[in-house]
Design a protein around this motif. Structure first.
Motif, PDB file in Angstrom:
ATOM      1  N   THR A   1     -23.290  17.129   1.660  1.00 26.26           N
ATOM      2  CA  THR A   1     -24.469  18.104   1.424  1.00 26.26           C
ATOM      3  C   THR A   1     -24.017  19.096   0.295  1.00 26.26           C
ATOM      4  OG1 THR A   1     -24.160  19.255   3.210  1.00 26.26           O
ATOM      5  CG2 THR A   1     -25.900  17.499   3.501  1.00 26.26           C
ATOM      6  N   LEU A   2     -22.680  19.389   0.295  1.00 26.15           N
ATOM      7  CA  LEU A   2     -22.293  20.354  -0.544  1.00 26.15           C
ATOM      8  C   LEU A   2     -22.270  19.942  -1.933  1.00 26.15           C
ATOM      9  CD1 LEU A   2     -19.225  21.884   1.733  1.00 26.15           C
ATOM     10  CD2 LEU A   2     -21.394  22.896   1.420  1.00 26.15           C
ATOM     11  N   LYS A   3     -21.798  18.682  -2.230  1.00 23.56           N
ATOM     12  CA  LYS A   3     -22.077  18.185  -3.494  1.00 23.56           C
ATOM     13  C   LYS A   3     -23.595  18.024  -4.066  1.00 23.56           C
ATOM     14  CE  LYS A   3     -17.734  15.504  -3.253  1.00 23.56           C
ATOM     15  NZ  LYS A   3     -17.199  14.340  -3.318  1.00 23.56           N
ATOM     16  N   LEU A   4     -24.289  17.781  -3.231  1.00 21.94           N
ATOM     17  CA  LEU A   4     -25.903  17.871  -3.345  1.00 21.94           C
ATOM     18  C   LEU A   4     -26.444  19.052  -3.650  1.00 21.94           C
ATOM     19  CD1 LEU A   4     -27.296  15.194  -0.914  1.00 21.94           C
ATOM     20  CD2 LEU A   4     -26.839  14.746  -3.193  1.00 21.94           C
ATOM     21  N   PHE A   5     -26.177  20.121  -2.995  1.00 21.28           N
ATOM     22  CA  PHE A   5     -26.593  21.519  -3.029  1.00 21.28           C
ATOM     23  C   PHE A   5     -25.536  22.600  -3.293  1.00 21.28           C
ATOM     24  CE2 PHE A   5     -29.056  19.104   0.078  1.00 21.28           C
ATOM     25  CZ  PHE A   5     -30.160  18.632  -0.512  1.00 21.28           C
ATOM     26  N   GLY A   7     -23.572  25.866  -4.631  1.00 24.11           N
ATOM     27  CA  GLY A   7     -23.939  27.081  -4.431  1.00 24.11           C
ATOM     28  C   GLY A   7     -24.132  27.389  -3.038  1.00 24.11           C
ATOM     29  N   GLY A   8     -24.453  28.794  -3.017  1.00 21.61           N
ATOM     30  CA  GLY A   8     -24.688  29.336  -1.621  1.00 21.61           C
ATOM     31  C   GLY A   8     -26.206  29.316  -1.226  1.00 21.61           C
ATOM     32  N   ALA A   9     -26.445  29.740  -0.049  1.00 23.32           N
ATOM     33  CA  ALA A   9     -27.739  29.873   0.439  1.00 23.32           C
ATOM     34  C   ALA A   9     -27.843  31.417   0.922  1.00 23.32           C
ATOM     35  CB  ALA A   9     -27.987  29.020   1.530  1.00 23.32           C
ATOM     36  N   PRO A  10     -28.920  31.742   1.132  1.00 22.38           N
ATOM     37  CA  PRO A  10     -29.049  33.200   1.896  1.00 22.38           C
ATOM     38  C   PRO A  10     -28.870  33.313   3.185  1.00 22.38           C
ATOM     39  CG  PRO A  10     -31.420  32.394   1.212  1.00 22.38           C
ATOM     40  CD  PRO A  10     -30.255  31.392   0.510  1.00 22.38           C
ATOM     41  N   ARG A  11     -28.870  34.399   3.779  1.00 23.02           N
ATOM     42  CA  ARG A  11     -28.823  34.624   5.216  1.00 23.02           C
ATOM     43  C   ARG A  11     -29.882  33.948   5.725  1.00 23.02           C
ATOM     44  NH1 ARG A  11     -24.381  37.520   6.237  1.00 23.02           N
ATOM     45  NH2 ARG A  11     -23.743  39.246   5.191  1.00 23.02           N
ATOM     46  N   PHE A  66     -28.838  23.783   4.317  1.00 19.00           N
ATOM     47  CA  PHE A  66     -29.136  25.229   4.444  1.00 19.00           C
ATOM     48  C   PHE A  66     -28.856  26.026   5.779  1.00 19.00           C
ATOM     49  CE2 PHE A  66     -31.668  29.062   5.418  1.00 19.00           C
ATOM     50  CZ  PHE A  66     -31.665  29.468   4.061  1.00 19.00           C
ATOM     51  N   PHE A  67     -28.972  25.116   6.984  1.00 19.40           N
ATOM     52  CA  PHE A  67     -28.689  25.678   8.271  1.00 19.40           C
ATOM     53  C   PHE A  67     -27.202  25.918   8.460  1.00 19.40           C
ATOM     54  CE2 PHE A  67     -27.726  24.938  12.645  1.00 19.40           C
ATOM     55  CZ  PHE A  67     -28.681  25.639  13.495  1.00 19.40           C
ATOM     56  N   ASN A  68     -26.404  25.119   7.896  1.00 14.66           N
ATOM     57  CA  ASN A  68     -24.888  25.189   7.722  1.00 14.66           C
ATOM     58  C   ASN A  68     -24.207  25.949   7.130  1.00 14.66           C
ATOM     59  OD1 ASN A  68     -24.056  23.103  10.302  1.00 14.66           O
ATOM     60  ND2 ASN A  68     -25.529  21.979   9.266  1.00 14.66           N
ATOM     61  N   VAL A  69     -24.819  26.057   5.910  1.00 14.00           N
ATOM     62  CA  VAL A  69     -23.937  26.961   5.040  1.00 14.00           C
ATOM     63  C   VAL A  69     -24.578  28.521   4.818  1.00 14.00           C
ATOM     64  CG1 VAL A  69     -23.460  25.075   3.266  1.00 14.00           C
ATOM     65  CG2 VAL A  69     -25.436  26.427   2.764  1.00 14.00           C
ATOM     66  N   SER A  70     -25.801  28.697   5.205  1.00 14.34           N
ATOM     67  CA  SER A  70     -26.181  30.122   5.466  1.00 14.34           C
ATOM     68  C   SER A  70     -25.533  30.928   6.060  1.00 14.34           C
ATOM     69  CB  SER A  70     -27.780  29.994   5.937  1.00 14.34           C
ATOM     70  OG  SER A  70     -28.196  31.315   5.951  1.00 14.34           O
ATOM     71  N   PRO A  71     -25.076  32.067   5.667  1.00 11.07           N
ATOM     72  CA  PRO A  71     -24.017  33.086   6.295  1.00 11.07           C
ATOM     73  C   PRO A  71     -24.699  33.462   7.378  1.00 11.07           C
ATOM     74  CG  PRO A  71     -24.370  33.599   3.929  1.00 11.07           C
ATOM     75  CD  PRO A  71     -25.242  32.434   4.214  1.00 11.07           C
TER      76      PRO A  71
END
Length: 163
Positions: A1-5, A7-11, A66-71
């Motif tokens: 998923t990191l390759k598909l999306f 960048g980062g995600a908001p909190r 989103f669930f996993n990369v959101s800080p």
């Protein structure tokens, strides 16, 4: 998923209305629904993410990403995130997805989540997003109560088997 999306995600917050679609009254209603669910299931954290996505984006993969990369929020622990259930709404394509944290995940099977999402369909299709989310919560409450009973039954039978 990191390759598909990339960048980062908001909190991850209780409610993220990415395109400011909901009114203050609607947001208050959603907070009230989340509060009711927390009263029944205090260990579970609830989050709603509403945003428009491109049609070719896989909503379940996006929600998982989103669930996993959101800080983590300053007040959130890793264990609390693992007790979180994220409902993601893709308003642009009329799609919904649910992502459960790793501690919650074993308690509700995929077909049970599907029932919760299907409960939303009539109101979602009629344009009543808040009503659809209420239906999701009502059905999910049933699924979690059923899961609790199932776990209690397993514990009781295992205790009885050891005696």
């Amino acid at each position: 998923t990191l390759k598909l999306f990339p960048g980062g995600a908001p909190r991850l917050q209780q409610i993220i209305d990415a395109d400011a679609h909901w009114s203050e009254k609607e947001l208050a209603m959603l907070r009230k629904e989340i509060k009711k669910m927390r009263q029944h299931f205090p260990q579970i954290n609830w989050a709603i993410l509403s945003l428009p996505l491109a049609e070719d984006v896989s909503l379940p993969l996006f929600s998982f990403w989103f669930f996993n990369v959101s800080p983590l929020d300053e007040s959130e622990t890793i264990e609390q995130r693992q007790w979180t259930i994220l409902l993601t709404l893709d308003r642009a394509n009329q799609r919904v997805s649910v992502t459960a944290g790793y501690i919650v995940e074993p308690f509700v099977a995929d077909d049970e989540w599907e029932r919760s999402l299907n409960a939303m369909k009539p109101k979602w299709r009629a344009g009543n997003e808040i009503g659809a989310i209420r239906e999701f919560f009502a059905e999910t409450k049933k699924q979690l109560i059923h899961s609790h009973a199932r776990v209690q039954e397993m514990l009781t039978s295992s205790e009885g088997g050891e005696a």
